[in-house]
Design a protein around this motif. Structure first.
Motif, short mmCIF file in Angstrom:
data_model
loop_
_atom_site.label_atom_id
_atom_site.label_comp_id
_atom_site.label_asym_id
_atom_site.label_seq_id
_atom_site.Cartn_x
_atom_site.Cartn_y
_atom_site.Cartn_z
N VAL A 75 -13.59 9.51 23.94
CA VAL A 75 -14.05 10.92 24.75
C VAL A 75 -12.54 11.75 24.67
CG1 VAL A 75 -13.78 11.58 27.77
CG2 VAL A 75 -14.43 9.44 27.18
N PHE A 97 -17.30 11.85 21.43
CA PHE A 97 -16.91 12.09 19.88
C PHE A 97 -16.95 10.15 19.54
CE2 PHE A 97 -12.21 11.10 18.83
CZ PHE A 97 -12.05 11.45 19.68
N GLU A 123 -2.66 8.83 19.16
CA GLU A 123 -2.83 9.30 20.08
C GLU A 123 -2.86 7.85 21.31
OE1 GLU A 123 -6.70 11.32 20.21
OE2 GLU A 123 -6.26 12.85 20.09
N GLU A 125 -3.95 5.86 24.46
CA GLU A 125 -5.18 5.65 25.09
C GLU A 125 -5.45 4.02 26.17
OE1 GLU A 125 -8.56 7.75 23.52
OE2 GLU A 125 -7.27 8.92 22.26
N ASP A 154 -5.72 6.83 18.93
CA ASP A 154 -6.62 6.81 18.88
C ASP A 154 -6.21 7.86 17.32
OD1 ASP A 154 -9.16 8.22 17.59
OD2 ASP A 154 -9.55 9.59 19.70
N LYS A 172 -10.63 10.94 12.01
CA LYS A 172 -10.84 9.93 13.49
C LYS A 172 -11.30 8.96 12.56
CE LYS A 172 -10.07 11.89 17.58
NZ LYS A 172 -8.88 12.02 18.23
N THR A 242 -6.76 10.97 25.79
CA THR A 242 -5.25 11.17 25.11
C THR A 242 -4.43 12.00 25.59
OG1 THR A 242 -3.76 10.58 23.78
CG2 THR A 242 -4.55 12.59 23.18
ZN ZN Z 1 -8.54 10.45 21.66
#
Ligand code: ZN
Length: 280
Positions: A75, A97, A123, A125, A154, A172, A242
């Protein structure tokens, strides 16, 4: 329960943390922790094992808490301050994503800056692991579909994410961009997923420090929303966004370089630590 996987890379076996904090081996007792192996039924089967009867081990390495995942969903922009720091408006529906599942990495394994990268970023999370086939579930029942939770980084390459056309998946997904674990903490041990502190430090300096209470869309809302568009399966992972404090949002922006150290934690789910290294 706190479940984990330990052993050399590629040869990990499942284990469980006992009440004293010892790692006990589940090798040969259960399927590996992935897919149906983390279904609610599989977790119930693990609960019926007498933990004290399992051998105590002292692993050299803790691997990712999942061996693999059917899908690695994410997200985006799910904390208002993070949306603001990236220059985006807060979304009115969850932004979805994905990460390539091949980015899955251990919580203490090095993060490799991909070839040509100049904008690799961090990030912290809250990760959600699905425990039961979920299609068209309501918000009220959504948390009944959760197997457990884990700490996630992430890791993101901002130029690959934004400057190469198409979807964010390009930025990513590099190998090692998905440190996951150390523990899969089962949902019964996380009474409120919206009340967990999460923080990340870079070279000892805290750069992210927030709480899952600041999410724009709650875990229950995310699962319900996603399940209107797709079915979720046991072992699917959702990275829930994040908070602010990523390198992209700094003035001037700051990105990862070899030699950096990231340490991150979601309250109660275990701490990660990664050395940042250059691509070979
Ligand atoms: Zn993220």
């Amino acid at each position: 329960m706190k479940l984990l996987r330990f052993g050399p890379q590629g040869q990990e076996v499942p284990g469980i943390l006992d009440a004293e904090g010892n790692v006990r081996s589940l090798d040969g007792r259960i399927p590996d922790l992935q897919g149906e192996g983390v279904s609610l039924a599989a977790l119930d089967a693990i609960r019926s094992i007498d933990v004290q009867s399992l051998p105590v081990v002292t692993p050299d390495r803790i691997g990712a808490c999942l061996a693999d995942m059917p899908n690695f969903h994410c997200v985006g922009m799910n904390y208002a301050k993070h949306a603001a720091e990236t220059g985006a408006e807060p979304p009115t529906e969850p932004i979805l994503f994905s990460k390539a599942t091949s980015c899955l990495s251990g919580p203490f394994d090095p993060v490799v800056i991909p070839r040509g990268s100049t904008k690799s970023d961090w990030e912290v999370e809250l990760g959600v692991v699905i425990g039961r086939y979920a299609s068209y579930v309501t918000e009220d029942e959504a948390l009944d579909y959760v197997a457990g939770y884990c700490t996630l980084n992430d890791v993101s390459e901002r130029a690959y994410q934004f400057d190469h056309g198409g979807q964010w998946v390009k930025g990513k997904s590099a190998p090692t961009f998905g440190p996951t674990g150390p523990y899969l903490v089962t949902a019964d041990d996380v009474p409120d997923p919206q009340a967990l502190r999460l923080d990340l430090s870079l070279n000892g300096e805290t750069v992210q420090d927030s709480n899952t209470s600041d999410m724009i869309f709650t875990v229950a809302q995310i699962i319900s929303h996603m399940s209107q568009f797709m079915a979720l399966r046991p072992g699917d992972v959702i990275a829930t966004g994040t908070p602010s404090g990523v390198g992209l949002g700094m003035k001037p922006p700051k990105f990862l370089k070899p030699g950096d150290v990231m340490e991150l934690e979601v309250e109660g789910l275990g701490r990660q630590r990664q050395d940042v290294v250059a691509a070979q």
